[in-house]
Design a protein around this motif. Structure first.
Motif, PDB file in Angstrom:
ATOM      1  N   ALA A   1       0.834  -1.204   0.000  1.00 35.98           N
ATOM      2  CA  ALA A   1       0.000   0.000   0.000  1.00 35.98           C
ATOM      3  C   ALA A   1       0.864   1.247   0.000  1.00 35.98           C
ATOM      4  O   ALA A   1       0.609   2.213  -0.738  1.00 35.98           O
ATOM      5  CB  ALA A   1      -0.931  -0.004   1.206  1.00 35.98           C
ATOM      6  N   ALA A   2       1.901   1.235   0.827  1.00 39.45           N
ATOM      7  CA  ALA A   2       2.793   2.395   0.903  1.00 39.45           C
ATOM      8  C   ALA A   2       3.536   2.598  -0.404  1.00 39.45           C
ATOM      9  O   ALA A   2       3.677   3.730  -0.893  1.00 39.45           O
ATOM     10  CB  ALA A   2       3.784   2.217   2.052  1.00 39.45           C
TER      11      ALA A   2
ATOM     12  N   ASP B   1      -6.602  11.112   0.306  1.00 43.19           N
ATOM     13  CA  ASP B   1      -6.560   9.657   0.510  1.00 43.19           C
ATOM     14  C   ASP B   1      -5.145   9.140   0.313  1.00 43.19           C
ATOM     15  O   ASP B   1      -4.629   8.351   1.121  1.00 43.19           O
ATOM     16  CB  ASP B   1      -7.479   8.946  -0.487  1.00 43.19           C
ATOM     17  CG  ASP B   1      -8.937   8.973  -0.117  1.00 43.19           C
ATOM     18  OD1 ASP B   1      -9.335   8.217   0.778  1.00 43.19           O
ATOM     19  OD2 ASP B   1      -9.682   9.748  -0.727  1.00 43.19           O
ATOM     20  N   VAL B   2      -4.526   9.534  -0.776  1.00 38.18           N
ATOM     21  CA  VAL B   2      -3.189   9.051  -1.110  1.00 38.18           C
ATOM     22  C   VAL B   2      -2.193   9.404  -0.001  1.00 38.18           C
ATOM     23  O   VAL B   2      -1.409   8.556   0.447  1.00 38.18           O
ATOM     24  CB  VAL B   2      -2.720   9.648  -2.451  1.00 38.18           C
ATOM     25  CG1 VAL B   2      -1.302   9.187  -2.781  1.00 38.18           C
ATOM     26  CG2 VAL B   2      -3.677   9.274  -3.578  1.00 38.18           C
ATOM     27  N   LEU B   3      -2.257  10.647   0.467  1.00 36.27           N
ATOM     28  CA  LEU B   3      -1.319  11.092   1.498  1.00 36.27           C
ATOM     29  C   LEU B   3      -1.488  10.316   2.801  1.00 36.27           C
ATOM     30  O   LEU B   3      -0.504   9.882   3.417  1.00 36.27           O
ATOM     31  CB  LEU B   3      -1.507  12.588   1.753  1.00 36.27           C
ATOM     32  CG  LEU B   3      -1.235  13.523   0.568  1.00 36.27           C
ATOM     33  CD1 LEU B   3      -1.498  14.971   0.969  1.00 36.27           C
ATOM     34  CD2 LEU B   3       0.182  13.357   0.042  1.00 36.27           C
ATOM     35  N   LEU B   4      -2.731  10.109   3.204  1.00 32.15           N
ATOM     36  CA  LEU B   4      -2.962   9.432   4.487  1.00 32.15           C
ATOM     37  C   LEU B   4      -2.808   7.921   4.370  1.00 32.15           C
ATOM     38  O   LEU B   4      -2.471   7.255   5.353  1.00 32.15           O
ATOM     39  CB  LEU B   4      -4.331   9.821   5.034  1.00 32.15           C
ATOM     40  CG  LEU B   4      -4.427  11.291   5.458  1.00 32.15           C
ATOM     41  CD1 LEU B   4      -5.831  11.622   5.976  1.00 32.15           C
ATOM     42  CD2 LEU B   4      -3.395  11.642   6.521  1.00 32.15           C
ATOM     43  N   ILE B   5      -3.041   7.362   3.185  1.00 32.10           N
ATOM     44  CA  ILE B   5      -2.737   5.943   2.983  1.00 32.10           C
ATOM     45  C   ILE B   5      -1.240   5.721   3.143  1.00 32.10           C
ATOM     46  O   ILE B   5      -0.796   4.784   3.814  1.00 32.10           O
ATOM     47  CB  ILE B   5      -3.219   5.457   1.598  1.00 32.10           C
ATOM     48  CG1 ILE B   5      -4.742   5.330   1.570  1.00 32.10           C
ATOM     49  CG2 ILE B   5      -2.577   4.106   1.244  1.00 32.10           C
ATOM     50  CD1 ILE B   5      -5.317   5.047   0.191  1.00 32.10           C
ATOM     51  N   TYR B   6      -0.452   6.591   2.513  1.00 33.57           N
ATOM     52  CA  TYR B   6       0.998   6.423   2.645  1.00 33.57           C
ATOM     53  C   TYR B   6       1.439   6.562   4.102  1.00 33.57           C
ATOM     54  O   TYR B   6       2.214   5.737   4.605  1.00 33.57           O
ATOM     55  CB  TYR B   6       1.764   7.441   1.791  1.00 33.57           C
ATOM     56  CG  TYR B   6       3.259   7.228   1.932  1.00 33.57           C
ATOM     57  CD1 TYR B   6       3.896   6.237   1.207  1.00 33.57           C
ATOM     58  CD2 TYR B   6       4.013   7.964   2.848  1.00 33.57           C
ATOM     59  CE1 TYR B   6       5.259   5.985   1.375  1.00 33.57           C
ATOM     60  CE2 TYR B   6       5.364   7.723   3.031  1.00 33.57           C
ATOM     61  CZ  TYR B   6       5.977   6.730   2.290  1.00 33.57           C
ATOM     62  OH  TYR B   6       7.306   6.471   2.479  1.00 33.57           O
ATOM     63  N   ALA B   7       0.953   7.576   4.778  1.00 31.72           N
ATOM     64  CA  ALA B   7       1.376   7.808   6.158  1.00 31.72           C
ATOM     65  C   ALA B   7       1.042   6.605   7.040  1.00 31.72           C
ATOM     66  O   ALA B   7       1.870   6.159   7.845  1.00 31.72           O
ATOM     67  CB  ALA B   7       0.711   9.072   6.704  1.00 31.72           C
ATOM     68  N   GLU B   8      -0.161   6.069   6.893  1.00 33.90           N
ATOM     69  CA  GLU B   8      -0.560   4.927   7.711  1.00 33.90           C
ATOM     70  C   GLU B   8       0.213   3.670   7.339  1.00 33.90           C
ATOM     71  O   GLU B   8       0.761   2.971   8.200  1.00 33.90           O
ATOM     72  CB  GLU B   8      -2.065   4.672   7.565  1.00 33.90           C
ATOM     73  CG  GLU B   8      -2.558   3.471   8.355  1.00 33.90           C
ATOM     74  CD  GLU B   8      -4.049   3.213   8.199  1.00 33.90           C
ATOM     75  OE1 GLU B   8      -4.539   2.192   8.737  1.00 33.90           O
ATOM     76  OE2 GLU B   8      -4.733   4.031   7.546  1.00 33.90           O
ATOM     77  N   ALA B   9       0.243   3.368   6.040  1.00 28.18           N
ATOM     78  CA  ALA B   9       0.816   2.099   5.591  1.00 28.18           C
ATOM     79  C   ALA B   9       2.329   2.049   5.792  1.00 28.18           C
ATOM     80  O   ALA B   9       2.882   1.027   6.227  1.00 28.18           O
ATOM     81  CB  ALA B   9       0.464   1.877   4.124  1.00 28.18           C
TER      82      ALA B   9
END
Length: 497
Positions: A239-240, A378-386
């Motif tokens: 995901a990241a 979405d993209v920014l927070l997906i990266y941060a979480e993953a």
């Protein structure tokens, strides 16, 4: 503060088996079309209308089915349709129409995607000309199955139009495992869509999908696969990686808009600065949304169908998003010529009102606007979480991603989270930020489920806790299958219903 459905309302005899032969407006079939650019465009446009699903499909139905989260409550739906799924209680109920029509909507989209894939693939002509249209069909089929498995769990997996027309109500066709649907349909279809779709969407706005929409969906799919129920934690790295690819791509033209409220203006609805993909709704084009007076309180001459969860509102940080997302007062006539401003705590439902979609029209049950699906946030927070969960600690880009979202929320004033956080503490910041950023966008329930935090986040509601409506079994994270399908196809109903 939501409840998980344990019983189903509705008279079974009123509803027949889903008719997958029903087609959306303007959709052409292999038997009656030549595959030139004009007709392929018509077919592709039909996919978006199929996803839209007659204004109830991918709008209020999804709102209702995800009320088990902690950001929105059912409001008057608990009385008008006896929907009380916003508390974690064992006798919660849901309208059979909601599960029936959402199921129908997604399988109708799958059928139309299958027809398009088969027809275009088997036609003559330049493959380069056909590729982008195939990409749209592969994306839509993957997206439909992604919604189905998150809502219903195991479902029939159909990748050809002939089987799709016979699947439902046929006891010889069973349900396929969630893992198999991810591995054999959703992920391969999105990889194909990413390869086939152009960098710039066909419509050159957010109303159709391009390469970045496929990549965003794929990164979110990987994030979901890492959580409940599959718990393939190695997919956090995938995901990241995919989210980072979008952020660093030379063809990526998306960015956060300067002010959050600009995302929700009618005149800006097709803008793709931040909105990567959204359903563009229009009453004039017979493709309305289902916001309107459903989101107005009774005190505002509305229906109070959907209201903000007070506990979530009280935790929400005081930033531009909160000021825009909520309406906390209403006007009441006083003495002649006098208007009294009344706080929401004195309203019938005693909950804040949702302001987010009001620029789309509030004069009728149907309105204009967009149904948001993917944004650059979405993209920014997906990266941060993953990235953090994959490596047990955030890197510099993960910090930058969440801080960019927080900076926009405060009107451009830096609002950075503390440096040198542990992976656990950083994850808490990202988890909360996702909730604030995507308030009332159909995302919170799926976030709570994949992270197994439904009960934890609902404990803030004192009414739920005092009533003992907490600690539901995770099998109730799934919605019930449409009862008529269970009856005709001899499916085993999901546990707990």
């Amino acid at each position: 503060m939501k409840k998980i459905i344990i019983s189903i309302l509705g008279v079974l005899s009123l509803f027949g088996c889903v008719d997958l032969k029903q087609e959306p407006l303007s959709f052409l079939t292999p038997e009656n079309v030549s595959y030139d650019e004009s007709n392929m465009t018509t077919m592709a446009n039909g996919l978006y209308r199929a996803l839209w699903g007659w204004n109830y499909g991918y709008c209020c139905r999804l709102f209702t089915l995800t009320l088990g989260a902690d950001d929105v409550i059912a409001g008057q739906l608990s009385k008008t349709r006896v929907i009380v799924i916003d508390e974690l209680r064992a006798d919660a109920t849901i309208s059979e129409l909601d599960v029936k029509y959402f199921w129908t909507n997604m399988y109708n989209l799958i059928l139309n995607s299958n027809l398009m894939i088969e027809g275009i693939s088997g036609s003559s002509g330049s493959f380069e000309e056909k590729k982008p249209y195939l990409g749209e069909a592969y994306f839509m089929r993957a997206f439909a199955y992604y919604n189905l498995v998150r809502i219903f769990g195991d479902v029939p997996a159909i990748i050809d139009s002939k089987s799709a027309q016979d699947v439902l109500g046929n006891e010889n066709i069973g349900r396929n495992r969630v893992a198999d649907i991810y591995d054999k349909i959703i992920v391969p279809d999105l990889i194909m869509a990413e390869e086939y779709l152009p960098e710039v969407p066909r419509t050159r706005d957010n109303s159709s999908v391009g390469k970045i929409a496929a990549q965003t969906c794929l990164s979110e799919v990987y994030l979901t696969m890492a959580g409940w129920p599959l718990k393939r934690t190695e997919y956090y790295a995938k995901a990241a990686e995919k989210a980072k690819q979008i952020i660093e791509a030379s063809y990526n033209t998306h960015r956060l808009v300067e002010h959050y409220e600009d995302l929700w203006k009618e005149v800006m609805k097709s803008d793709n600065t931040e909105h990567i993909f959204a359903i563009n709704c229009s009453r004039l084009n017979s493709m309305a949304s289902q916001y309107g007076i459903s989101f107005l309180a009774m005190e505002e001459n509305g229906w109070s169908d959907y209201l903000a969860d007070e506990a979530f509102y009280l935790k929400y940080p005081d930033d531009e998003r909160k000021a825009f997302n909520y309406k906390t007062t209403y006007n009441r006539a006083g003495r002649p010529g006098q208007t009294i401003i009344v706080p929401y705590t004195q309203s019938t439902m005693k909950s804040p009102f949702i302001n987010k979609y009001r620029d789309y029209g509030t004069d009728a049950a149907q309105s204009d606007g967009i149904i948001p699906i993917y944004r650059y946030a979405d993209v920014l927070l997906i990266y941060a979480e993953a990235q953090n969960l994959a490596n047990n600690g955030p890197d510099d880009l993960a910090y930058r991603c969440i801080n960019d979202v927080r900076k926009r929320a405060t009107g451009g004033t830096p609002n950075d989270i503390p440096e040198n956080l542990s992976g656990e503490d950083f994850d808490k910041y990202v988890f909360d930020e996702r909730g604030w950023e995507f308030f009332a966008e159909f995302k919170r329930w799926f976030q709570l489920v994949r992270r197994e935090k439904v009960e934890e986040c609902n404990r803030y509601n004192s009414r739920v806790v005092e009533a003992g409506y907490i600690d539901r079994n995770k099998e109730n994270y799934l919605m019930p299958l449409p009862p008529k399908e269970v009856e005709l196809a001899k499916f085993s109903q999901n546990a707990g219903y």
